[in-house]
Scaffold this active site. Structure first.
Site, PDB file in Angstrom:
ATOM      1  CG  ASP A 129      -2.324   0.567   0.836  1.00  0.00           C
ATOM      2  OD1 ASP A 129      -2.354   1.731   0.405  1.00  0.00           O
ATOM      3  OD2 ASP A 129      -3.343  -0.134   0.965  1.00  0.00           O
ATOM      4  CG  HIS A 182      -4.400   2.071  -2.124  1.00  0.00           C
ATOM      5  ND1 HIS A 182      -4.443   2.725  -0.918  1.00  0.00           N
ATOM      6  CD2 HIS A 182      -5.681   2.024  -2.562  1.00  0.00           C
ATOM      7  CE1 HIS A 182      -5.707   3.050  -0.620  1.00  0.00           C
ATOM      8  NE2 HIS A 182      -6.477   2.650  -1.618  1.00  0.00           N
ATOM      9  CD  GLU A 186     -10.044   3.883  -1.209  1.00  0.00           C
ATOM     10  OE1 GLU A 186     -11.006   4.187  -0.492  1.00  0.00           O
ATOM     11  OE2 GLU A 186      -8.930   3.601  -0.740  1.00  0.00           O
TER      12      GLU A 186
HETATM   13  C1  TNX Z   1     -11.071   1.769   2.042  1.00  0.00           C
HETATM   14  S1  TNX Z   1     -11.518  -1.111   1.091  1.00  0.00           S
HETATM   15  C2  TNX Z   1      -9.945   1.153   1.498  1.00  0.00           C
HETATM   16  C3  TNX Z   1      -8.766   0.955   2.363  1.00  0.00           C
HETATM   17  C4  TNX Z   1      -8.915   1.615   3.695  1.00  0.00           C
HETATM   18  C5  TNX Z   1     -10.305   1.347   4.237  1.00  0.00           C
HETATM   19  C6  TNX Z   1     -10.518   1.866   5.631  1.00  0.00           C
HETATM   20  C7  TNX Z   1     -10.598  -0.601   0.050  1.00  0.00           C
HETATM   21  C8  TNX Z   1     -10.554  -1.419  -1.121  1.00  0.00           C
HETATM   22  N1  TNX Z   1      -9.923   0.566   0.248  1.00  0.00           N
HETATM   23  O1  TNX Z   1      -7.606   1.410   1.686  1.00  0.00           O
HETATM   24  O2  TNX Z   1      -7.940   1.109   4.539  1.00  0.00           O
HETATM   25  O3  TNX Z   1     -11.248   1.927   3.368  1.00  0.00           O
HETATM   26  O4  TNX Z   1     -11.750   1.442   6.147  1.00  0.00           O
END
Ligand code: TNX
Length: 541
Positions: free
Chosen positions: A177, A248, A315
């Site tokens: 990440d 990420h 994301e």
């Molecule tokens: C969303 S779930 C994210 C994570 C974060 C999390 C915190 C996902 C695929 N992405 O990077 O850690 O929310 O709740």
């Protein structure tokens, strides 16, 4: 009587009990041998009984344990009979025998989870009964984020034991990440030399003004990974590795600046991220990046035999791609409509690459945007919608909606919750979580491989904090994943809580730092550290 968690399909009590003794033997056929090694090691530690292994079951004594395959049962299905002939566990496959052995350990009482006997002359008994049991889902997962906070190898092995005790069988290992790269890649050593640690860390939610001013880091060598995968396999757990792309990825870019969008920002100035949130610094969609990650995945495939390989895909902000001449040229060259399609192309590249090597891609539900390659599967995290769309399009799905099974979210509305983030999701809320949405037809619902709970570790700095967020809710989740529960409103939560009374004693013996039903203990609180609570009822209410 039995207070098992997760609840079995069926249990019929008899009257009487099998009493294990110094001369009790453990019998296994060839298929049951691996399970016998595990069971004898576990029970020798906790009971101190020698439990010598043998091949033939000697019914006459009536105090032995037998393990064997039984034709006609499903691969994870088992039958456990305790009667005047002793204890016999039969499974459709070695996995079924193993889950039966886990049930036997629960039947022996909480002290069967200790690693040394408390005294010499206590009786170890199993009530006479017959249990018939099989899982509802074949994917009963737990995701652990070791990137935000590293969990040293022994902690990971411990979590595999905790999963096995709850009959969970897929360990989704979130290895990379923005905040850290945690797996040794021999051909790209800077990923761990530079990418595996940061100089400081935000304490609490990103809006918190607090920092922990000390280096944080760590990574698993390839031998560590081999050990983790083998340890999991002995417990009939599959490890699904995740290498998160194209978002990420700041830790990787910090290690190899050419992976980033060098025509938009000075990527040589980036370091491993020290705070939380959605990061704008994403991978550049270049041939160099593709070749680099093919190299990473080649080593990953050599270490993880799992059918599925997780490529993240969540994301990924598109701002840098919008501003990058290189990314725009790629969009034109491929005849794509926009940056979303560019992400889809990027993911598709690895979907094909994995398929050519006999593996299947799985990614977070964003990978549906722009179309998904055949055979790829989806982790539905932004609610059920992604999973519903994927199942309708014929893709397999793992249901892990953040509104329900994100265990980083707070488990009580009270002010004492440590670094409260997200929605209040209590033990009861998790118990009433239903992985298969009613909108799906039976045919579509067959694409729901199962479900998993996710442990994101931004606010969990050590294993005690992970334990606190995971337990007791992971026990409720395990029952959702394994047991054939009725619809959410009809579930017997009071009965579950009664069984939890026994289960807390097991967790105590295992040394799990769970959240007590009465609330956090003083040392489980984090006074003054800012979280980010959200409002809203869980979907089942
Ligand atoms: C969303 S779930 C994210 C994570 C974060 C999390 C915190 C996902 C695929 N992405 O990077 O850690 O929310 O709740």
């Amino acid at each position: 009587m039995t207070e098992l968690i997760p609840a079995p399909r069926g249990a019929v009590a008899g009257s009487g009990e099998v009493r294990l003794a110094r001369h009790s033997r453990l019998y296994a056929d060839t298929a049951g041998e691996g399970v016998a090694h595990w069971l004898s090691a576990a029970l020798r530690q906790s009971t101190g009984l020698p439990l010598r292994e043998g091949r033939e079951r000697d019914d006459a004594r009536g105090d032995g344990i037998g393990l064997r395959l039984a034709p006609g049962l499903g691969p994870e299905e088992y039958r456990l009979v305790s009667d005047r002939n002793g204890v016999l566990i039969e499974g459709g496959g070695a996995a079924g025998v193993f889950w039966g052995a886990q049930t036997l350990r629960q039947l022996l009482g909480p002290d069967a989870y200790r690693r040394a006997p408390l005294g010499r002359d206590r009786a170890w008994t199993v009530p006479y009964l017959t249990i018939e049991d099989a899982p509802r889902f074949r994917w009963r997962g737990l995701m652990l984020d070791v990137a935000r906070h590293f969990m040293p190898k022994d902690g990971v092995l411990r979590y595999l034991d905790l999963m096995a005790a709850h009959k969970l069988n897929v360990f989704h290992f979130h290895l990379t990440d923005d905040q850290g790269w945690r797996i040794e890649i021999e051909r790209h050593p800077r990923l761990t030399e530079i990418g595996s640690w940061r100089t400081r860390t935000k304490t609490g939610h990103r809006a918190s003004p607090l920092w922990e001013d000390k280096p944080h880091g760590g990574y698993y060598t390839q031998d560590d990974i081999r050990e983790i995968v083998a340890y999991a396999a002995e417990r009939h757990i599959t490890v699904v590795p995740e290498i998160d792309v194209p978002g990420h990825s700041q830790a990787a870019i910090a290690a190899y600046p050419e992976l980033g969008n060098t025509d938009v920002i000075d990527t040589t100035a980036l370091s491993v991220w020290d705070t939380w949130g959605i990061n704008p610094n994403v991978l550049a969609p270049t041939d160099n990046t593709l070749r680099f990650y093919e190299g990473v995945f080649e080593e990953v495939l050599g270490l993880f035999p799992s059918e599925f390989v997780h490529i993240g895909g969540d994301e990924c902000p598109k701002d840098q791609w919008r501003r990058s001449e290189t990314a725009q040229a790629r969009i034109r060259e491929l005849g794509l409509a926009d940056e979303d399609q560019l992400q889809s192309w990027f993911i598709g590249h690895f979907g094909t690459w994995l398929a050519e090597r006999g593996r299947r891609l799985i990614g977070w539900d964003e990978i549906l945007e722009g179309g998904l390659a055949e055979g790829a599967a989806v982790s539905s995290w932004r609610g059920y919608a992604g999973g519903i769309a994927a199942a309708r399009a014929g893709h397999d799905v793992v249901m892990c909606p953040e509104q329900q099974v994100y265990l980083d979210h707070r488990q009580d509305p009270g002010p004492g919750e440590p670094v409260p983030i997200g929605w209040v999701r209590t033990l009861e809320d998790v118990y009433r979580f239903e992985p298969v949405p009613p909108e799906l037809t039976p045919g579509e619902a067959r694409h729901v491989l199962g479900t998993q709970a996710n442990l994101w570790t931004e606010v969990m700095e050590d294993h005690a904090r992970v334990d606190y967020q995971a337990f007791p809710r992971l026990a409720a989740f395990a029952e959702v994943a394994w047991s054939a529960l009725p619809a959410p409103a009809e579930r017997d939560f009071a009965g579950f809580q009664r069984r939890m009374t026994a289960h807390y004693r097991r967790l105590d013996a295992l040394g799990v730092a769970y959240r007590p039903p009465t609330g956090p203990l003083p040392w489980q609180q984090r006074p003054g550290v800012l979280g980010r609570p959200k409002d809203g009822p869980p979907p089942h209410r």
